[in-house]
Design a protein around this motif. Structure first.
Motif, mmCIF file in Angstrom:
data_model
loop_
_atom_site.group_PDB
_atom_site.id
_atom_site.type_symbol
_atom_site.label_atom_id
_atom_site.label_comp_id
_atom_site.label_asym_id
_atom_site.label_seq_id
_atom_site.Cartn_x
_atom_site.Cartn_y
_atom_site.Cartn_z
ATOM 1 N N VAL A 177 -22.188 -23.630 27.039
ATOM 2 C CA VAL A 177 -21.522 -23.448 25.738
ATOM 3 C C VAL A 177 -22.001 -22.133 25.117
ATOM 4 N N PRO A 178 -21.245 -21.575 24.167
ATOM 5 C CA PRO A 178 -21.700 -20.363 23.492
ATOM 6 C C PRO A 178 -22.998 -20.605 22.728
ATOM 7 N N ALA A 179 -23.866 -19.592 22.715
ATOM 8 C CA ALA A 179 -25.139 -19.716 22.007
ATOM 9 C C ALA A 179 -24.949 -19.736 20.502
ATOM 10 N N THR A 180 -23.792 -19.271 20.047
ATOM 11 C CA THR A 180 -23.455 -19.354 18.621
ATOM 12 C C THR A 180 -22.225 -20.236 18.481
ATOM 13 N N GLY A 181 -22.055 -20.820 17.307
ATOM 14 C CA GLY A 181 -20.890 -21.671 17.117
ATOM 15 C C GLY A 181 -21.269 -23.117 16.929
ATOM 16 N N ALA A 182 -20.362 -24.009 17.276
ATOM 17 C CA ALA A 182 -20.510 -25.434 16.957
ATOM 18 C C ALA A 182 -21.739 -26.069 17.601
#
Length: 297
Positions: A177-182
């Motif tokens: 998953v992205p390290a930033t975000g939800a």
């Protein structure tokens, strides 16, 4: 029976690719030319060699019998050509197939080990899905392949002859998953949180499995990007454009901007890494490659 080397190569490529269209593309022929060659081979041997199915083309029992002889004939033709041109290879070639991700996880270490323990072996590699690599083994264009299986860990396919398969490792799936975000800063997510996720997957067909979506996800996954290679998939994750599944063995090569998390609320997803070859005695070179694979996982 009058068979040409061109016809035998077409037979092998159809067996490997699983379709006339794919065989034509790989050989640089038109589909009609491949179909004519296939029909000519069947007329020559007086038997049906190809079974046309909704998921592609498979060889009949007669086709598999001819395939075994075709590979031996073509190997002899290639050897004769090398002898005539004085280009006999100084090393023994082993053709190795790997499913996506296996190359990143093991190939550099495998090649380094072979350079130390068996310098007379030359390895050529190619990647592909488990069904595609299994076909390539039977077609004789690969000597050994690294495949994967999901529970209940059945054989790679139901074709004959059954491949000689050895399990070498079990690997658990994780979610990239992205390290930033939800999901920033998380170590796990619940499967219900993935219902609205944007998924990045490997393209699939009726004969090839869909890779990238968490298995058993309730409802219909929202697929936004399709890419064959891991680098593209993980860079898309890093850019915040979606999520994808990843074997835990790839955690060490993920780029900046990507984290991996466990998925809770669902049974663990474990993939078994297999080494497959045709049945019968393996050559010493193939045995050396298989041994090196086992020592690097």
């Amino acid at each position: 029976m009058d068979l040409s080397s061109v016809g035998l190569r077409v037979l092998c490529r159809i067996a490997e690719s699983g379709s006339f269209t794919a065989a034509a593309a790989q050989l640089g022929y038109t589909q009609s030319a491949v179909s004519r060659q296939a029909a000519a081979i069947e007329r020559s041997v007086g038997a049906t060699l190809f079974e046309r199915r909704t998921d592609g083309v498979r060889l009949t029992r007669a086709g598999m019998t001819l395939l075994r002889h075709a590979r031996a004939i073509l190997d002899s033709v290639d050897e004769a050509e090398r002898d005539l041109t004085g280009e006999a290879p100084p090393t023994e070639l082993v053709r190795l197939g790997l499913v996506p991700g296996a190359g990143l996880m093991m190939l550099p270490a495998l090649l380094r080990r072979l350079a130390e323990t068996a310098p007379g072996i030359r390895v050529h590699t190619r990647d592909g899905t488990t069904p595609g690599l299994a076909r390539a083994l039977r077609a004789g264009s690969l000597d050994v392949a690294v495949l994967t299986a999901r529970p209940p860990y059945r054989p790679p396919d139901g074709e004959s002859p059954r491949l000689h398969v050895t399990a070498v490792q079990d690997i658990e799936l994780r979610l990239a998953v992205p390290a930033t975000g939800a999901f920033a800063g998380r170590t796990s997510v619940h499967v219900d949180e993935l219902l609205d996720a944007s998924w990045i997957v490997t393209p699939s067909s009726s004969a090839e499995p869909l890779l990238g979506v968490w298995p058993g996800l309730p409802g219909r996954a929202r697929i936004v990007h399709r890419a064959h290679d891991w680098s593209t998939k993980l860079q898309l994750v890093a850019g915040g454009f979606g999520v994808t599944t990843i074997p835990e063995g790839l955690s060490s090569v993920i780029p900046a901007g990507v984290i991996t998390v466990d998925v809770q609320g669902a049974a663990p997803e474990v993939r078994r890494v297999l080494v497959a070859r045709l049945p019968g005695a393996a050559t010493p070179a193939v045995e050396s490659v298989i041994e090196a694979i086992g020592s690097t996982v």
